[in-house]
Enzyme design. Structure first.
Site, PDB file in Angstrom:
ATOM      1  N   TYR A   1       0.845  -1.192   0.000  1.00 39.51           N
ATOM      2  CA  TYR A   1       0.000   0.000   0.000  1.00 39.51           C
ATOM      3  C   TYR A   1       0.884   1.247   0.000  1.00 39.51           C
ATOM      4  O   TYR A   1       1.900   1.284  -0.678  1.00 39.51           O
ATOM      5  CB  TYR A   1      -0.996  -0.034   1.185  1.00 39.51           C
TER       6      TYR A   1
ATOM      7  N   VAL B   1      -5.541  -7.254   2.932  1.00 38.35           N
ATOM      8  CA  VAL B   1      -6.392  -6.658   3.947  1.00 38.35           C
ATOM      9  C   VAL B   1      -6.777  -7.657   5.052  1.00 38.35           C
ATOM     10  O   VAL B   1      -7.204  -7.264   6.132  1.00 38.35           O
ATOM     11  CB  VAL B   1      -7.643  -6.026   3.267  1.00 38.35           C
TER      12      VAL B   1
HETATM   13  N1  GLU Z   1     -10.729  -7.702  -2.437  1.00 40.53           N
HETATM   14  C1  GLU Z   1     -10.246  -6.546  -1.722  1.00 40.53           C
HETATM   15  C2  GLU Z   1     -10.699  -5.299  -2.451  1.00 40.53           C
HETATM   16  O1  GLU Z   1     -10.675  -5.290  -3.627  1.00 40.53           O
HETATM   17  C3  GLU Z   1      -8.749  -6.608  -1.615  1.00 40.53           C
HETATM   18  C4  GLU Z   1      -8.216  -5.547  -0.712  1.00 40.53           C
HETATM   19  C5  GLU Z   1      -6.811  -5.788  -0.225  1.00 40.53           C
HETATM   20  O2  GLU Z   1      -6.464  -6.857   0.270  1.00 40.53           O
HETATM   21  O3  GLU Z   1      -6.039  -4.817  -0.347  1.00 40.53           O
HETATM   22  O4  GLU Z   1     -11.101  -4.334  -1.861  1.00 40.53           O
END
Ligand code: GLU
Length: 310
Positions: A246, A264
């Site tokens: 991130y 996440v």
């Molecule tokens: N499926 C989640 C989304 O698209 C993934 C988020 C993540 O792990 O950063 O919001």
């Protein structure tokens, strides 16, 4: 010499790191924007290492399964690069975004070309490429993950169903990219593949194993299969280092010094080139969306085993 030849001796070291970082669980917040993930246990904590010679060491809740979420973006990227090679870079860039993983703003300014394949927009383009190039993309991608993990893997049906129904921001991103001509399939189809690979369940131990092809020049050490060519494996590692955690990739490069990808649900996968795959798991997240205790565990691990690539 095996990078983990003294695996048994490493257990106390890993246990010690777990004890040190355990209080950080209280300072993080378990994700709540995907309600189907509310079963995550905030007390869970695990560290696993798996080397390129097949030695493994794991401590804590390393056999607890969870939907791997964004960590799956690494496997999707590997499969897409194996299919189309450098052509992928015409549709997705390789710059850190400096924005949250699901931001729409940049995409508008940059005319539908996502910053990198580790953020949602970039991974949606990767999914679009897989739909174009695979017979059955869902099956092929799951099969790749199973081969790398060395086990059959299940889908978290609740997470899958819920994210497929919702996902307004992901849907918005997909439509925006479509309006710029950077999506060739129906938004529903792209989203379906994307949320499907996010909902794949793995354990921390399996994640460490699955990371090894990136530590081994693109070759899965168990089967000897070439997953991606060596130059592509290097590039995936570079993208993970600069974009995989991130908006904290700079901090990770500084304090961990390894290609990493976080998700996440609270797991972080790390690559130690030429040596091993590593994974940590602890659901409470810090402000940047990375596992709070997991981040510190990787920092201590890197420091104590001298793993940083720098
Ligand atoms: N499926 C989640 C989304 O698209 C993934 C988020 C993540 O792990 O950063 O919001």
């Amino acid at each position: 010499v095996s990078p983990l030849s003294d695996a048994a001796d490493l257990e106390p070291l890993l246990e010690g790191i777990m004890d040190e970082v355990a209080p950080l669980k209280q300072e993080g917040e378990v994700n709540d924007y995907i309600p189907a993930m509310d079963h995550l246990d905030e007390e869970n904590l695990a560290i696993a290492l798996s080397d390129v010679n097949g030695n493994e060491v794991a401590v804590g809740d390393a056999d607890v399964e969870f939907a791997i979420q964004s960590v799956s973006k690494v496997f999707a990227l590997a499969l897409a690069l194996e299919k189309v090679g450098p052509d992928l870079w015409e549709r997705v860039n390789r710059e850190p975004s400096g924005d949250p993983f699901n931001s729409l703003v940049q995409l508008e300014h940059e005319e539908g070309i996502p910053r990198n394949p580790m953020i949602n927009a970039g991974s949606l383009v990767v999914a679009d490429v897989l739909l174009e190039t695979c017979g059955d993309a869902q099956v092929e991608l799951l099969d790749l993950m199973q081969r790398l993990a060395g086990d059959d893997l299940a889908i978290d049906d609740q997470v899958y169903t819920e994210e497929r129904r919702g996902g307004d921001r992901n849907r918005a991103m997909a439509h925006l990219m479509g309006s710029f001509g950077n999506l060739t399939h129906e938004v529903d189809e792209v989203l379906d593949l994307y949320v499907h690979h996010c909902a794949v369940r793995m354990t921390t131990r399996q994640l460490a194993r699955a990371a090894r092809f990136l530590a081994n020049d693109g070759v899965d050490p168990t089967s000897g299969d070439v997953i991606v060519s060596e130059p592509l494996a290097r590039r995936i590692n570079a993208i993970m280092l600069t974009c995989g955690t991130y908006d904290a990739a700079g901090e990770f490069a500084f304090s961990v010094g390894l290609p990493c990808k976080s998700g996440v649900s609270g797991s972080i996968l790390a690559v130690v080139p030429d040596r091993m795959g590593a994974a940590v798991f602890s659901p409470p997240l810090d402000d940047s969306g990375n596992s709070n205790a997991g981040r510190e565990a990787l920092h201590l691990l890197s420091e104590r085993l001298d793993l940083s690539i720098f």
